[in-house]
Design a protein around this motif. Structure first.
Motif, PDB file in Angstrom:
ATOM      1  N   PHE A 219      25.089 -22.458 -69.476  1.00 35.03           N
ATOM      2  CA  PHE A 219      23.714 -21.982 -69.284  1.00 35.03           C
ATOM      3  C   PHE A 219      23.638 -20.787 -68.337  1.00 35.03           C
ATOM      4  CE2 PHE A 219      19.495 -22.033 -67.324  1.00 35.03           C
ATOM      5  CZ  PHE A 219      18.681 -22.097 -68.452  1.00 35.03           C
ATOM      6  N   ILE A 220      24.236 -20.891 -67.168  1.00 31.29           N
ATOM      7  CA  ILE A 220      24.058 -19.843 -66.158  1.00 31.29           C
ATOM      8  C   ILE A 220      24.877 -18.571 -66.429  1.00 31.29           C
ATOM      9  CG2 ILE A 220      23.379 -21.471 -64.375  1.00 31.29           C
ATOM     10  CD1 ILE A 220      26.149 -21.293 -63.162  1.00 31.29           C
ATOM     11  N   THR A 221      25.831 -18.646 -67.354  1.00 31.94           N
ATOM     12  CA  THR A 221      26.564 -17.427 -67.722  1.00 31.94           C
ATOM     13  C   THR A 221      25.946 -16.738 -68.942  1.00 31.94           C
ATOM     14  OG1 THR A 221      28.155 -18.653 -69.082  1.00 31.94           O
ATOM     15  CG2 THR A 221      28.749 -18.263 -66.763  1.00 31.94           C
ATOM     16  N   SER A 222      24.971 -17.405 -69.581  1.00 34.29           N
ATOM     17  CA  SER A 222      24.316 -16.799 -70.745  1.00 34.29           C
ATOM     18  C   SER A 222      23.182 -15.873 -70.308  1.00 34.29           C
ATOM     19  CB  SER A 222      23.746 -17.892 -71.660  1.00 34.29           C
ATOM     20  OG  SER A 222      22.638 -18.539 -71.047  1.00 34.29           O
ATOM     21  N   LYS A 223      22.899 -14.897 -71.119  1.00 33.86           N
ATOM     22  CA  LYS A 223      21.819 -13.945 -70.818  1.00 33.86           C
ATOM     23  C   LYS A 223      20.473 -14.658 -70.725  1.00 33.86           C
ATOM     24  CE  LYS A 223      19.988  -9.478 -72.327  1.00 33.86           C
ATOM     25  NZ  LYS A 223      20.087  -8.395 -73.363  1.00 33.86           N
ATOM     26  N   ASN A 224      20.229 -15.577 -71.637  1.00 33.91           N
ATOM     27  CA  ASN A 224      18.984 -16.328 -71.652  1.00 33.91           C
ATOM     28  C   ASN A 224      18.866 -17.232 -70.417  1.00 33.91           C
ATOM     29  OD1 ASN A 224      16.520 -17.452 -72.946  1.00 33.91           O
ATOM     30  ND2 ASN A 224      17.762 -19.308 -73.111  1.00 33.91           N
ATOM     31  N   GLY A 225      19.962 -17.888 -70.081  1.00 33.81           N
ATOM     32  CA  GLY A 225      19.967 -18.773 -68.920  1.00 33.81           C
ATOM     33  C   GLY A 225      19.725 -18.012 -67.624  1.00 33.81           C
ATOM     34  N   GLN A 226      20.344 -16.864 -67.489  1.00 30.07           N
ATOM     35  CA  GLN A 226      20.163 -16.037 -66.290  1.00 30.07           C
ATOM     36  C   GLN A 226      18.723 -15.548 -66.170  1.00 30.07           C
ATOM     37  OE1 GLN A 226      23.209 -13.063 -66.800  1.00 30.07           O
ATOM     38  NE2 GLN A 226      24.854 -14.532 -66.422  1.00 30.07           N
ATOM     39  N   ALA A 227      18.143 -15.163 -67.291  1.00 32.40           N
ATOM     40  CA  ALA A 227      16.749 -14.691 -67.291  1.00 32.40           C
ATOM     41  C   ALA A 227      15.799 -15.820 -66.866  1.00 32.40           C
ATOM     42  CB  ALA A 227      16.362 -14.174 -68.667  1.00 32.40           C
ATOM     43  N   LYS A 228      16.058 -17.037 -67.379  1.00 34.14           N
ATOM     44  CA  LYS A 228      15.188 -18.174 -67.041  1.00 34.14           C
ATOM     45  C   LYS A 228      15.341 -18.581 -65.572  1.00 34.14           C
ATOM     46  CE  LYS A 228      14.538 -20.210 -71.609  1.00 34.14           C
ATOM     47  NZ  LYS A 228      14.741 -21.408 -72.463  1.00 34.14           N
ATOM     48  N   CYS A 229      16.563 -18.545 -65.070  1.00 38.07           N
ATOM     49  CA  CYS A 229      16.792 -18.855 -63.655  1.00 38.07           C
ATOM     50  C   CYS A 229      16.073 -17.834 -62.767  1.00 38.07           C
ATOM     51  CB  CYS A 229      18.285 -18.844 -63.335  1.00 38.07           C
ATOM     52  SG  CYS A 229      19.184 -20.299 -63.924  1.00 38.07           S
ATOM     53  N   ALA A 230      16.159 -16.565 -63.149  1.00 35.86           N
ATOM     54  CA  ALA A 230      15.509 -15.500 -62.381  1.00 35.86           C
ATOM     55  C   ALA A 230      13.991 -15.683 -62.373  1.00 35.86           C
ATOM     56  CB  ALA A 230      15.880 -14.138 -62.953  1.00 35.86           C
ATOM     57  N   GLU A 231      13.441 -15.994 -63.531  1.00 35.98           N
ATOM     58  CA  GLU A 231      11.986 -16.212 -63.629  1.00 35.98           C
ATOM     59  C   GLU A 231      11.550 -17.392 -62.760  1.00 35.98           C
ATOM     60  OE1 GLU A 231      11.286 -16.734 -67.770  1.00 35.98           O
ATOM     61  OE2 GLU A 231      11.816 -14.655 -68.269  1.00 35.98           O
ATOM     62  N   ALA A 232      12.348 -18.445 -62.764  1.00 37.43           N
ATOM     63  CA  ALA A 232      12.023 -19.638 -61.974  1.00 37.43           C
ATOM     64  C   ALA A 232      12.057 -19.330 -60.476  1.00 37.43           C
ATOM     65  CB  ALA A 232      12.998 -20.765 -62.305  1.00 37.43           C
ATOM     66  N   ILE A 233      13.081 -18.615 -60.028  1.00 35.26           N
ATOM     67  CA  ILE A 233      13.206 -18.275 -58.603  1.00 35.26           C
ATOM     68  C   ILE A 233      12.071 -17.352 -58.172  1.00 35.26           C
ATOM     69  CG2 ILE A 233      14.645 -17.105 -56.880  1.00 35.26           C
ATOM     70  CD1 ILE A 233      17.098 -18.070 -58.533  1.00 35.26           C
ATOM     71  N   ALA A 234      11.774 -16.352 -59.001  1.00 33.86           N
ATOM     72  CA  ALA A 234      10.694 -15.408 -58.677  1.00 33.86           C
ATOM     73  C   ALA A 234       9.348 -16.123 -58.619  1.00 33.86           C
ATOM     74  CB  ALA A 234      10.656 -14.282 -59.706  1.00 33.86           C
ATOM     75  N   LYS A 235       9.104 -17.000 -59.582  1.00 32.28           N
ATOM     76  CA  LYS A 235       7.846 -17.760 -59.601  1.00 32.28           C
ATOM     77  C   LYS A 235       7.712 -18.616 -58.352  1.00 32.28           C
ATOM     78  CE  LYS A 235       5.131 -20.999 -62.385  1.00 32.28           C
ATOM     79  NZ  LYS A 235       5.098 -21.841 -63.607  1.00 32.28           N
ATOM     80  N   ALA A 236       8.813 -19.224 -57.928  1.00 33.16           N
ATOM     81  CA  ALA A 236       8.805 -20.064 -56.733  1.00 33.16           C
ATOM     82  C   ALA A 236       8.478 -19.243 -55.488  1.00 33.16           C
ATOM     83  CB  ALA A 236      10.162 -20.744 -56.572  1.00 33.16           C
ATOM     84  N   ILE A 237       9.055 -18.060 -55.385  1.00 34.45           N
ATOM     85  CA  ILE A 237       8.795 -17.184 -54.228  1.00 34.45           C
ATOM     86  C   ILE A 237       7.325 -16.772 -54.200  1.00 34.45           C
ATOM     87  CG2 ILE A 237       9.304 -14.940 -53.179  1.00 34.45           C
ATOM     88  CD1 ILE A 237      12.186 -15.259 -54.315  1.00 34.45           C
ATOM     89  N   LEU A 238       6.772 -16.439 -55.355  1.00 32.32           N
ATOM     90  CA  LEU A 238       5.355 -16.048 -55.422  1.00 32.32           C
ATOM     91  C   LEU A 238       4.446 -17.224 -55.058  1.00 32.32           C
ATOM     92  CD1 LEU A 238       5.463 -13.921 -58.709  1.00 32.32           C
ATOM     93  CD2 LEU A 238       5.095 -13.049 -56.394  1.00 32.32           C
ATOM     94  N   SER A 239       4.809 -18.417 -55.519  1.00 33.25           N
ATOM     95  CA  SER A 239       4.021 -19.610 -55.176  1.00 33.25           C
ATOM     96  C   SER A 239       4.096 -19.903 -53.680  1.00 33.25           C
ATOM     97  CB  SER A 239       4.522 -20.822 -55.962  1.00 33.25           C
ATOM     98  OG  SER A 239       4.344 -20.632 -57.348  1.00 33.25           O
ATOM     99  N   PHE A 240       5.285 -19.737 -53.127  1.00 32.95           N
ATOM    100  CA  PHE A 240       5.475 -19.943 -51.688  1.00 32.95           C
ATOM    101  C   PHE A 240       4.634 -18.946 -50.893  1.00 32.95           C
ATOM    102  CE2 PHE A 240       7.669 -18.587 -47.810  1.00 32.95           C
ATOM    103  CZ  PHE A 240       7.667 -19.784 -47.089  1.00 32.95           C
TER     104      PHE A 240
END
Length: 246
Positions: A219-240
């Protein structure tokens, strides 16, 4: 003679009336100018105060390792440094699109921050300090000799702090993707991490998964997985950011 005196008196009265009217007009004009100036001055002062009080929010994204330091490695030869750089740049891009100021400890694989681990870590913290970062997020991949071990792991300074709150936001958003397990929160008391211990900013370190685990790695080495992880981290920072503003 009386007529002349009468005419002279009338002229004086007319002049006095004219002078009175002109004086009133001058006063009205002056009052209007003062009022306009005062109003303008007030507006300028209000604008100045607004600009000075405008809040800013700076996020420092730290893609772990880099250059000669490869970090951990997957079974099929993918390095941690490359995975986290791609995720980190995507996180930063999303935040920038949301009007957040972002600084990076590195934006490529050529940047060498230090000739040894200690100097490298010190410079990462220094970048956050110099840019007066509000938040510092260090992104990593995990590894373990037992390939069955997997999961998302977050590190922060102490329990019941803003650092822990940020870590929980990131942990929860990543776990929503359901690609792996949620592991227990890790604190400095378990094993001090330099980039957290010595940071002025609200800080966390996120291990997005185990490169030594087949499922996590896929998952984390795939392009799709990396994009989803990035979106999740960014969303968390904005929520914080919104949560601490309230």
């Amino acid at each position: 003679m009386k007529k002349k005196r009468k005419r002279y008196k009338i002229r004086i009265e007319r002049l006095a009336f004219s002078f009175s009217v002109i004086s009133m007009l001058i006063l009205l004009v002056l009052n209007g100018a003062i009022s306009i100036f005062s109003s303008s001055k007030e507006k300028i002062n209000d604008t100045t105060l607004l600009v000075k009080s405008k809040p800013s929010f700076v996020v420092c994204i730290d893609p772990g390792h880099g250059a000669y330091d490869r970090g951990t490695e997957s079974a099929d030869g993918v390095f941690e440094k490359d995975v986290v750089l791609k995720v980190g740049l995507k996180v930063g891009q999303i935040l920038e699109n949301n009007n957040i100021k972002v600084v990076y400890t590195r934006k490529d694989d050529e940047t060498i921050l230090g000739s040894d681990d200690k100097e490298d870590l010190r410079k990462r913290v220094q970048i956050a300090h110099d840019n007066k970062a509000d938040v510092f997020v260090s992104i990593h991949c995990n590894s373990y000799k037992d390939a069955s071990i997997k999961g998302i792991e977050l590190w922060c300074d102490e329990p019941n702090t803003k650092d822990e709150l940020l870590a929980k936001y990131i942990q929860d958003e990543l776990y929503k993707l359901k690609y792996t397990e949620k592991r227990n929160m890790k604190y400095q008391s378990n094993s001090p991490l330099y980039v957290l211990k010595n940071n002025d900013a609200i800080s966390t370190l996120v291990e997005i998964g185990y490169l030594t685990n087949k499922d996590d790695s896929t998952f984390i080495t795939s392009k799709n997985g990396q994009a989803k992880c990035a979106e999740a981290i960014a969303k968390a920072i904005l929520s914080f950011k919104e949560s601490i503003k309230k």
